[in-house]
Design a protein around this motif. Structure first.
Motif, PDB file in Angstrom:
ATOM      1  N   GLU A  30      -6.796   3.072   4.062  1.00 49.77           N
ATOM      2  CA  GLU A  30      -7.398   2.152   5.032  1.00 49.77           C
ATOM      3  C   GLU A  30      -6.561   0.883   5.160  1.00 49.77           C
ATOM      4  OE1 GLU A  30      -9.671   3.154   6.984  1.00 49.77           O
ATOM      5  OE2 GLU A  30      -9.977   4.982   5.838  1.00 49.77           O
ATOM      6  N   MET A  31      -6.058   0.354   4.013  1.00 46.12           N
ATOM      7  CA  MET A  31      -5.197  -0.833   4.061  1.00 46.12           C
ATOM      8  C   MET A  31      -3.948  -0.545   4.900  1.00 46.12           C
ATOM      9  SD  MET A  31      -5.104  -2.344   0.226  1.00 46.12           S
ATOM     10  CE  MET A  31      -6.557  -2.893  -0.657  1.00 46.12           C
ATOM     11  N   ARG A  32      -3.350   0.602   4.651  1.00 48.47           N
ATOM     12  CA  ARG A  32      -2.138   0.971   5.372  1.00 48.47           C
ATOM     13  C   ARG A  32      -2.415   1.043   6.886  1.00 48.47           C
ATOM     14  NH1 ARG A  32       2.921   0.915   6.840  1.00 48.47           N
ATOM     15  NH2 ARG A  32       3.517   2.780   7.975  1.00 48.47           N
ATOM     16  N   ASP A  69      -2.815  -2.360   8.294  1.00 52.93           N
ATOM     17  CA  ASP A  69      -1.529  -3.054   8.427  1.00 52.93           C
ATOM     18  C   ASP A  69      -0.823  -2.664   9.728  1.00 52.93           C
ATOM     19  OD1 ASP A  69      -1.997  -4.257   6.051  1.00 52.93           O
ATOM     20  OD2 ASP A  69      -0.572  -3.080   4.872  1.00 52.93           O
ATOM     21  N   VAL A  70      -0.815  -1.362  10.029  1.00 54.73           N
ATOM     22  CA  VAL A  70      -0.147  -0.893  11.246  1.00 54.73           C
ATOM     23  C   VAL A  70      -0.909  -1.382  12.478  1.00 54.73           C
ATOM     24  CG1 VAL A  70       0.566   1.131  12.563  1.00 54.73           C
ATOM     25  CG2 VAL A  70       0.842   1.101  10.078  1.00 54.73           C
ATOM     26  N   LEU A  77       3.145   5.975  -5.650  1.00 55.68           N
ATOM     27  CA  LEU A  77       2.931   5.988  -7.088  1.00 55.68           C
ATOM     28  C   LEU A  77       1.753   6.894  -7.455  1.00 55.68           C
ATOM     29  CD1 LEU A  77       4.131   4.801  -9.615  1.00 55.68           C
ATOM     30  CD2 LEU A  77       2.615   2.838  -9.396  1.00 55.68           C
ATOM     31  N   TRP A  78       0.671   6.810  -6.651  1.00 53.81           N
ATOM     32  CA  TRP A  78      -0.495   7.678  -6.905  1.00 53.81           C
ATOM     33  C   TRP A  78      -0.123   9.148  -6.774  1.00 53.81           C
ATOM     34  CZ3 TRP A  78      -4.497   6.793  -9.602  1.00 53.81           C
ATOM     35  CH2 TRP A  78      -5.132   5.538  -9.611  1.00 53.81           C
ATOM     36  N   GLN A  79       0.649   9.472  -5.727  1.00 51.14           N
ATOM     37  CA  GLN A  79       1.063  10.870  -5.563  1.00 51.14           C
ATOM     38  C   GLN A  79       1.860  11.323  -6.771  1.00 51.14           C
ATOM     39  OE1 GLN A  79       0.260  12.963  -3.040  1.00 51.14           O
ATOM     40  NE2 GLN A  79      -0.985  11.348  -2.148  1.00 51.14           N
ATOM     41  N   PRO A 103       0.812  -1.226   0.000  1.00 50.19           N
ATOM     42  CA  PRO A 103       0.000   0.000   0.000  1.00 50.19           C
ATOM     43  C   PRO A 103       0.846   1.277   0.000  1.00 50.19           C
ATOM     44  CG  PRO A 103      -0.781  -1.521   1.692  1.00 50.19           C
ATOM     45  CD  PRO A 103       0.498  -2.092   1.147  1.00 50.19           C
ATOM     46  N   VAL A 104       1.973   1.266   0.727  1.00 50.55           N
ATOM     47  CA  VAL A 104       2.777   2.489   0.800  1.00 50.55           C
ATOM     48  C   VAL A 104       3.369   2.814  -0.573  1.00 50.55           C
ATOM     49  CG1 VAL A 104       4.802   3.555   1.847  1.00 50.55           C
ATOM     50  CG2 VAL A 104       3.289   2.142   3.232  1.00 50.55           C
ATOM     51  N   GLY A 105       3.902   1.787  -1.252  1.00 46.79           N
ATOM     52  CA  GLY A 105       4.441   2.004  -2.595  1.00 46.79           C
ATOM     53  C   GLY A 105       3.359   2.495  -3.543  1.00 46.79           C
TER      54      GLY A 105
END
Lengths: 298, 113
Positions: free
Chosen positions: A220-222, A225-226, A39-41, A33-35
């Protein structure tokens, strides 16, 4: 110069439409999700820069390289003279300026509105919600409908309704708070903001609408995960299941479908992307932003 | 030394538990345990009035204050904010069950119109 401008135009349009739509449909973002958020940014930033610089470079192309040309046009305008450009090139420059103004205007409008809603909400919260002794910083709102949320910003707030405390045990509330604290700590509100603005600038471009939805899902996924790492998968999925069943939107089939996808990802997490692919995603993000920058500065 | 926020809470609680509009003096008496100066009470009431939480009316030589809405009404307003799924609300706060359902995606188009 016209060719460079054309190339940037194609690049920008490609990012806004087919690329955004493909990325929104891809399955790998759930594995990194972070990658995917990076990429979206990069896509949002590079797309905007490419479209704007395409207009500027084409508009100024009769006067030579973009940077000296821009300087000479500004000098001419400053001296009260019109630059020696024909109609198509002037139209390109005016359209570019209009797009830039619209983008910036929408971004400012969305930001101002968001800050105003938050300030009002925080004022009322501070009068009405009581601190929850079991978790520092969390406040309880006396209402039977279960809802947990955070108010991002410099003076952030973490809120659970009394309904949450009724339907979850303390460990599950901790998992919910860990999820919400991730939104606050990583400023996910700022991650979402450009896409809300893009979606509002060009709501007729489906890729932009897909982008906004995909980014909202990824944060939300990120946060899940945390929360799974700080609490446990069982506590988080238990909290989601209990709150999802009691939520006012529980009757909506789209709501339950989204909830089940989230639960499935917590219970059976997909294998993380291999390190080499993660690095590749970040490299691509960097290259995307570099393309329009190099075109303008070259 | 209580913070301004705490004082605002205490004054609002006093107004909510009063049946009718009350004077600053009444508020001061209701909060007697805190030993507040009249000017402090007036300052807090002024702040709450600017926030739209309190209205003031003249009666004879004194001003009378009342809460603009009940406690329950304000809680309901917060809950509406928190549960509202429109994207500009989504930008303002992040819900635990907060993703935008597919069928509400059309609402994205109405944003800022």
């Amino acid at each position: 110069m016209e060719l460079v401008a054309l190339g940037l135009l194609v690049f920008g349009v490609a990012l806004a439409e087919p690329v955004s739509r493909l990325l929104a449909r891809a399955r790998w973002p759930g594995r990194d999700p972070v990658g995917a958020l990076l990429l979206w940014q990069a896509i949002g930033l590079a797309g905007g820069l490419a479209l704007l610089s395409a207009g500027v470079i084409y508009g100024l192309s009769p006067l030579g390289a973009p940077r000296p040309a821009l300087e000479s046009v500004l000098d001419e305008l400053g001296a009260g003279r019109l630059p020696a450009l024909d109609v198509p090139h002037v139209v390109a420059l005016v359209l570019t300026a209009a797009l830039a103004a619209r983008l910036l205007g929408v971004l400012v409008a969305v930001t101002v509105r968001t800050l105003r809603v938050r300030a009002r909400h925080r004022e009322l919260l501070d009068l009405l919600a009581t601190p929850w002794p079991a978790a520092p910083g969390a406040r309880v709102l006396e209402h039977p409908v279960p809802v947990a949320y955070c108010l991002p910003g410099l003076r952030s707030r973490l809120v659970v309704s009394a309904g949450v405390l009724d339907c979850l045990d303390v460990d599950q509330v901790w998992a919910v708070l860990a999820h919400e604290r991730t939104h606050l700590r990583e400023r996910h509100d700022l991650v979402v903001l450009p896409f809300v603005a893009w979606g509002a600038t060009a709501p007729f471009v489906r890729g932009m609408v897909c982008a906004q939805f995909a980014v909202a899902t990824l944060i939300e996924m990120r946060a899940d995960d945390v929360a799974v790492r700080q609490a446990s998968p069982k506590q988080l999925s238990g909290a989601l299941g209990a709150m999802g069943g009691a939520a006012p939107a529980a009757a909506l089939s789209s709501f339950t479908a989204a909830l089940h996808r989230r639960l499935a990802r917590i219970v059976e997490p997909p294998a993380p992307l291999p390190l080499a692919l993660r690095a590749l995603v970040r490299l691509i993000a960097g290259v995307l932003v570099a393309v329009p920058l190099l075109a303008v500065l070259a | 030394m209580p913070t301004l926020g705490e004082l605002e809470r205490a004054v609002m609680d006093a107004l909510w538990s009063a049946d009718a509009a009350v004077t600053a003096r009444d508020v001061q008496d209701a909060l007697a345990g805190r030993e507040l100066a009249t000017t402090t009470v007036l300052t807090v009431l002024g702040r709450l009035e600017r926030k739209g939480l309190v209205t003031r009316e003249r009666s004879g030589r004194a001003h009378r204050y009342r809460a603009t809405a009940s406690r329950a009404d304000h809680v309901a307003e917060l809950m509406r904010d928190a549960l509202d799924a429109t994207p500009d609300r989504g930008a303002a706060l992040a819900r635990f069950l907060g993703s935008i359902p597919d069928d509400e995606r059309a609402a994205l188009r109405d944003l800022l119109d």
